[in-house]
Design an enzyme around this catalytic site. Structure first.
Site, PDB file in Angstrom:
ATOM      1  N   ASP A  81       0.828  -1.206   0.000  1.00 55.55           N
ATOM      2  CA  ASP A  81       0.000   0.000   0.000  1.00 55.55           C
ATOM      3  C   ASP A  81       0.864   1.259   0.000  1.00 55.55           C
ATOM      4  O   ASP A  81       0.471   2.300  -0.536  1.00 55.55           O
ATOM      5  CB  ASP A  81      -0.905   0.043   1.238  1.00 55.55           C
ATOM      6  CG  ASP A  81      -2.024  -0.988   1.205  1.00 55.55           C
ATOM      7  OD1 ASP A  81      -2.325  -1.513   0.118  1.00 55.55           O
ATOM      8  OD2 ASP A  81      -2.603  -1.253   2.279  1.00 55.55           O
ATOM      9  N   HIS A 125       1.196  -9.104   0.058  1.00 58.32           N
ATOM     10  CA  HIS A 125       0.501  -7.832   0.245  1.00 58.32           C
ATOM     11  C   HIS A 125       1.210  -6.976   1.299  1.00 58.32           C
ATOM     12  O   HIS A 125       1.382  -5.774   1.119  1.00 58.32           O
ATOM     13  CB  HIS A 125      -0.955  -8.073   0.638  1.00 58.32           C
ATOM     14  CG  HIS A 125      -1.797  -6.841   0.545  1.00 58.32           C
ATOM     15  ND1 HIS A 125      -2.058  -6.221  -0.654  1.00 58.32           N
ATOM     16  CD2 HIS A 125      -2.415  -6.097   1.496  1.00 58.32           C
ATOM     17  CE1 HIS A 125      -2.804  -5.156  -0.438  1.00 58.32           C
ATOM     18  NE2 HIS A 125      -3.027  -5.055   0.859  1.00 58.32           N
ATOM     19  N   ASP A 136      -6.120  -5.822  -4.268  1.00 57.44           N
ATOM     20  CA  ASP A 136      -5.822  -4.426  -3.941  1.00 57.44           C
ATOM     21  C   ASP A 136      -4.371  -4.090  -4.266  1.00 57.44           C
ATOM     22  O   ASP A 136      -4.047  -2.988  -4.732  1.00 57.44           O
ATOM     23  CB  ASP A 136      -6.026  -4.152  -2.443  1.00 57.44           C
ATOM     24  CG  ASP A 136      -7.223  -4.832  -1.816  1.00 57.44           C
ATOM     25  OD1 ASP A 136      -7.616  -5.923  -2.278  1.00 57.44           O
ATOM     26  OD2 ASP A 136      -7.747  -4.289  -0.834  1.00 57.44           O
ATOM     27  N   ARG A 206     -14.887  -3.819  -4.484  1.00 58.21           N
ATOM     28  CA  ARG A 206     -13.770  -2.881  -4.623  1.00 58.21           C
ATOM     29  C   ARG A 206     -12.468  -3.584  -4.966  1.00 58.21           C
ATOM     30  O   ARG A 206     -11.618  -3.018  -5.663  1.00 58.21           O
ATOM     31  CB  ARG A 206     -13.600  -2.024  -3.367  1.00 58.21           C
ATOM     32  CG  ARG A 206     -12.559  -0.911  -3.578  1.00 58.21           C
ATOM     33  CD  ARG A 206     -12.726   0.265  -2.646  1.00 58.21           C
ATOM     34  NE  ARG A 206     -12.306  -0.005  -1.291  1.00 58.21           N
ATOM     35  CZ  ARG A 206     -12.974   0.376  -0.206  1.00 58.21           C
ATOM     36  NH1 ARG A 206     -14.129   1.019  -0.330  1.00 58.21           N
ATOM     37  NH2 ARG A 206     -12.511   0.115   0.997  1.00 58.21           N
ATOM     38  N   GLY A 209     -12.449  -3.796  -8.453  1.00 51.38           N
ATOM     39  CA  GLY A 209     -12.257  -2.442  -8.961  1.00 51.38           C
ATOM     40  C   GLY A 209     -10.789  -2.046  -8.971  1.00 51.38           C
ATOM     41  O   GLY A 209     -10.280  -1.485  -9.949  1.00 51.38           O
ATOM     42  N   TRP A 210     -10.091  -2.360  -7.878  1.00 50.68           N
ATOM     43  CA  TRP A 210      -8.652  -2.081  -7.827  1.00 50.68           C
ATOM     44  C   TRP A 210      -7.922  -2.794  -8.976  1.00 50.68           C
ATOM     45  O   TRP A 210      -7.045  -2.216  -9.634  1.00 50.68           O
ATOM     46  CB  TRP A 210      -8.057  -2.572  -6.508  1.00 50.68           C
ATOM     47  CG  TRP A 210      -8.377  -1.841  -5.242  1.00 50.68           C
ATOM     48  CD1 TRP A 210      -8.822  -2.397  -4.075  1.00 50.68           C
ATOM     49  CD2 TRP A 210      -8.210  -0.439  -4.946  1.00 50.68           C
ATOM     50  NE1 TRP A 210      -8.958  -1.445  -3.094  1.00 50.68           N
ATOM     51  CE2 TRP A 210      -8.582  -0.240  -3.598  1.00 50.68           C
ATOM     52  CE3 TRP A 210      -7.774   0.650  -5.704  1.00 50.68           C
ATOM     53  CZ2 TRP A 210      -8.540   1.030  -2.995  1.00 50.68           C
ATOM     54  CZ3 TRP A 210      -7.732   1.904  -5.099  1.00 50.68           C
ATOM     55  CH2 TRP A 210      -8.115   2.081  -3.770  1.00 50.68           C
TER      56      TRP A 210
END
Length: 373
Positions: A81, A125, A136, A206, A209-210
Site C-alpha cells: 500500500d 501484500h 488491492d 472494490r 475495482g482495484w
C-alpha cells in the site's frame, strides 16, 4: 459532465485544502491520497492548470523531506500500500527536477525489489500477510513498478509486472463466474483460505475495482506488443464477468458482487466507480470496441444517479462507500459475506470519491474520442 467534474475538484480543493491533514489521517502516509491525486494529475495533464499541480505538490511535500526520506513511511513493513502515493512523484520530478522526488522514487522502487514473494514470484501484500496476494495490491504497486521501469530502466523487467496480474488471474479466478476472489494464499494456511485453492470466500466489489484500475493504468504504460496484449486479454475477460453481475436496473455493482439482493448486501459506490473508470480508460486505449460504449454510458449514468448527491456548491457527496475491508490481521477478518456487509458504509470516502473523480475525467476523454476532438 464537465460541471460535475469541476464540482468534484472543488470539493477537494475547498473542503480539504490540506489533503494530508484531512479527516482522521493525522499525517499518515495513506494510499487514499494517491487515489485522489491521480485524478488531479490527469486533469493537470489535460488542462495545464497550475492549481491542480500545486495541490499534488503540496500534499507530497508534506511527506517528502529534502533528503528524499518519506515522513511516516516504514520500509521494513514491506507494505505494498505504501507504494501507491509514489505514482505522483514521477510528475513532480519531471516538472521540477528536484532530486528529493527521485530519491523518494528510488526508495519505493527499492521496497518493491526487496518485497517478499510467493514461490511463483507474486508480491506479498504486506510482511504481516505472508504468502498472500490481494487484488488491492495490484493497484498499489503495479502501475508504479511499470512506470519506474519504463522511465528509468528502459523497460527492462516489465515481464515481472505483467506476471503479477497473471498470477492473480490464474489463482484467484473462479472458473464458473470468471470473477476474481479478493485474495489468494499461496500457502493455503490462512483461516479464510479455501484448503484446495487458497482463495478467500467471496468476490468483493472494490477489490475487483482495484484490479481493473491497475490493468488499464499499466496497459497505458506498456509498449504495443505482447505485454499489452496479455493484459488486454485479462481485462476483457474480467470486464465480461463483471457485467454478468451488474445490477440490471441500477447498472452499478454490489458490495459482494455475486450475491445480488441477498439481505444485507448493497450497491457500492467505490467499486462501481473503479469499474466505470476501467471500462472508460479501456475504451480510450482501444482495448474495448465501440460495442462497449452503450454499456459504459449506462453504467456512468447509473453511477451518478445511484450514488451522487449535490449539496451547496461545490458539495458533491458520494454515498454508499465501504470504508475498508480486508482479511485476517489482528481482527481475524474471515472474508465471509457477513463480514463484508458489516463494515461501515460512509460518504465521501477518499478511495470512492477519488475513483469517482478519475471516472468522470476519463468519461470526458471517451466523449472527446467519440467526437474525434
Amino acid at each position: 459532465m464537465a460541471q460535475l467534474k469541476e464540482r468534484v475538484l472543488a470539493t477537494f480543493l475547498q473542503g480539504y485544502p490540506v489533503l494530508a491533514e484531512a479527516k482522521n489521517y493525522r499525517g499518515k502516509w495513506s494510499y487514499d491520497f494517491g487515489v485522489v491525486l491521480r485524478g488531479f494529475q490527469e486533469e493537470y495533464r489535460q488542462t495545464g492548470k497550475r492549481e491542480y499541480f500545486d495541490y499534488i505538490q503540496q500534499t507530497m511535500d508534506y511527506f517528502i523531506q529534502e533528503d528524499g526520506s518519506i515522513k511516516n513511511y516504514r520500509f521494513e513493513a514491506m507494505n505494498i500500500d505504501y507504494v501507491n502515493n509514489g505514482k505522483l512523484l514521477f510528475l513532480l520530478y519531471e516538472k521540477t527536477g528536484q532530486e528529493k522526488y527521485k530519491l523518494a522514487l528510488d526508495q519505493l522502487f527499492a521496497q518493491l525489489e526487496a518485497m517478499p514473494r510467493t514461490p511463483e514470484g507474486g508480491f506479498w501484500h504486506k510482511k504481516i500477510y505472508p504468502e498472500q496476494m490481494w487484488l488491492d495490491g495490484l493497484y498499489m504497486g503495479a502501475p508504479f513498478y511499470a512506470e519506474y521501469l519504463v522511465r528509468f530502466k528502459g523497460g527492462a523487467g516489465l515481464e515481472d509486472v505483467v506476471r503479477q496480474f497473471e498470477l492473480c488471474f490464474e489463482h484467484a479466478r473462479d472458473p464458473q463466474t470468471g470473477l476474481l476472489y479478493h485474495a489468494w494464499d499461496s500457502a493455503k494456511k490462512q483461516p479464510w483460505a479455501d484448503p484446495e485453492t487458497g482463495c478467500s470466500p467471496h468476490f468483493w466489489g472494490r477489490s475487483m475495482g482495484w484490479y481493473v484500475m491497475a490493468l488499464v493504468d499499466v496497459i497505458e504504460l506498456l509498449p504495443v506488443g505482447d505485454y499489452r496484449q496479455r493484459l488486454a486479454k485479462i481485462l476483457l475477460a474480467v470486464m465480461d464477468a463483471l457485467f454478468k453481475v451488474q445490477d440490471p436496473v441500477a447498472k452499478v455493482w454490489y458490495q459482494v458482487l455475486d450475491e445480488g439482493t441477498r439481505h444485507g448486501n448493497y450497491l457500492e459506490a467505490s467499486g462501481s466507480s473503479m469499474i466505470v473508470y476501467g471500462l472508460a480508460k479501456g475504451l480510450v486505449l482501444g482495448v474495448f470496441t465501440e460495442e462497449w460504449q452503450t454499456r459504459l454510458e449506462e453504467s456512468y449514468t447509473g453511477l451518478v444517479e445511484e450514488f451522487v448527491l449535490l449539496g451547496n456548491d461545490p458539495g458533491v457527496h458520494l454515498i454508499h462507500n465501504c470504508e475498508v475491508a480486508g482479511l485476517g490481521g489482528a481482527d481475524q477478518r474471515d472474508g465471509s459475506f457477513v463480514y463484508y456487509v458489516s463494515e461501515p458504509i460512509v460518504t465521501n470516502d477518499f478511495k470512492g470519491l477519488g475513483a469517482f473523480l478519475q471516472a468522470v475525467i476519463m468519461m470526458e476523454q471517451v466523449e472527446r474520442k467519440a467526437l474525434h476532438v
